[in-house]
Design an enzyme around this catalytic site. Structure first.
Site, PDB file in Angstrom:
ATOM      1  N   SER A 145       0.775  -1.359  -0.065  1.00  0.00           N
ATOM      2  CA  SER A 145       0.231  -0.054  -0.147  1.00  0.00           C
ATOM      3  C   SER A 145       0.691   1.283  -0.086  1.00  0.00           C
ATOM      4  O   SER A 145       1.678   1.370  -0.762  1.00  0.00           O
ATOM      5  CB  SER A 145      -1.120  -0.078   1.181  1.00  0.00           C
ATOM      6  OG  SER A 145      -1.833   1.214   0.906  1.00  0.00           O
TER       7      SER A 145
ATOM      8  N   HIS B  13      -8.884   1.070  -0.149  1.00  0.00           N
ATOM      9  CA  HIS B  13      -8.108   0.189  -1.382  1.00  0.00           C
ATOM     10  C   HIS B  13      -9.941  -0.369  -1.555  1.00  0.00           C
ATOM     11  O   HIS B  13     -10.407  -2.632  -1.542  1.00  0.00           O
ATOM     12  CB  HIS B  13      -7.600  -1.144  -0.746  1.00  0.00           C
ATOM     13  CG  HIS B  13      -6.220  -0.900  -1.137  1.00  0.00           C
ATOM     14  ND1 HIS B  13      -5.166  -0.464  -1.810  1.00  0.00           N
ATOM     15  CD2 HIS B  13      -5.429  -0.071   0.655  1.00  0.00           C
ATOM     16  CE1 HIS B  13      -3.777   0.704  -1.111  1.00  0.00           C
ATOM     17  NE2 HIS B  13      -4.183  -0.146   0.283  1.00  0.00           N
TER      18      HIS B  13
END
Length: 306
Positions: free
Chosen positions: A90, A198
């Site tokens: 991430s 996400h």
């Protein structure tokens, strides 16, 4: 000859006092001060005296993590070490891009500060870690069945065998939690995050962040960088910008990235960050690789002389 991966954790790896190791050395203390100046934030204070509550804020946590992991990796590079591959989880991808010479540390910290500000605006969502359910295909179908009703929920992170993360609207995540427990999940743990990262709830913010990215100087990668979005290698600035935009609302395919790197000959994984969540994930994916966790300059220097 085996190959080495440098990897960088994302949000959740931060912890109070994580910068104490950096401020005890003149070079890294000054570098940390310079990064803070770039974004108008006292990173030295945040990384040394910031509380757990302070570090929960996405727009503070992300630059703090990237500053910390980047300074550690840069110091390791200065001692004569270089990776064959870089991998981030991430927001950790920005630290990986610094290690690949795509971004400067200053630019990376600026970008994740802006990314964090946008992510702070996402409301009405949550995330949960699902542990002990190996049948990911069945889990995917269960989550999709809820999404098909119009609610927003999806798998956000594929971390390792038996562990993934779901993200979406609060009610949808609660519905998915119940279904996944019925399928045999041992635990479903709500994550202490400010939004549904996400997931498609992030999509409205993607064009605004793309504007920030395209106005920033990106260079071609000098080290092989593998993307969370498609678990493949990319090196051109336009590709990297496109993937960083997609990453906001796409799943993190960490397990597939690690498997691809191992297939490419990687047998050593070195994690740089405030803590070492990725090291445990890699161990679950492949038991017989070498894993090194570096969270302080002292650990780094001890590892460098081995």
């Amino acid at each position: 000859m085996g190959k080495t991966v440098w990897m960088f954790p994302g949000q959740g790896s931060q912890m109070p006092g994580m910068g104490q190791t950096l401020v005890q050395h003149d070079e890294t203390r000054q570098a940390l001060m310079d990064l803070g100046t770039r974004i108008g934030l006292d990173l030295t204070e945040l990384l040394t005296t910031g509380t757990k509550e302070d570090l929960k804020a996405t727009d503070l946590a992300q630059p703090a993590i990237v500053a910390h992991s980047t300074l550690l990796a840069n110091r390791y590079a200065a001692l004569g070490h270089q990776p064959d591959f870089v991998l981030g989880h991430s927001v950790g991808e920005y630290s990986a891009l610094v290690a690949a010479s795509v971004l400067t540390p200053s630019e990376a910290v600026y970008l994740v500060r802006e990314r964090g500000k946008l992510m702070n605006q996402v409301t009405g969502g949550t995330m949960a870690a699902v542990i002990g359910l190996d049948d990911v295909e069945a889990a995917h179908h269960a989550v999709e069945s809820i999404a098909a009703t119009g609610e927003i929920v999806q798998i956000a992170n594929y971390n390792c065998p038996g562990q993934f993360v779901i993200s979406g609207q609060v009610a949808a995540v609660e519905s998915a939690t119940a279904k996944l427990k019925e399928l045999g999940a041992k635990r479903v743990l709500p994550l202490d995050v400010s939004g549904a990262f996400h997931s498609s709830l992030m999509t409205p913010f993607a064009p605004r962040f793309e504007d920030v990215l395209v106005s920033s100087p990106f260079q071609a990668a000098k080290t092989k960088f593998i993307s969370n979005v498609d678990s493949d290698f990319h090196d051109q600035p336009d590709e990297l910008i496109r993937l960083l935009v997609q990453q906001l609302y796409s799943p993190v395919r960490f397990e597939a990235c690690v498997e691809k790197l191992i297939a490419e000959g990687a047998d050593t994984f070195i994690e740089f960050g405030p803590s070492s969540p990725l090291s445990g994930l890699v161990k679950r994916i492949k038991k017989d690789v070498k894993i090194v966790s570096i969270t302080t300059l002292e650990q780094l220097e001890a590892e460098a002389i081995r």
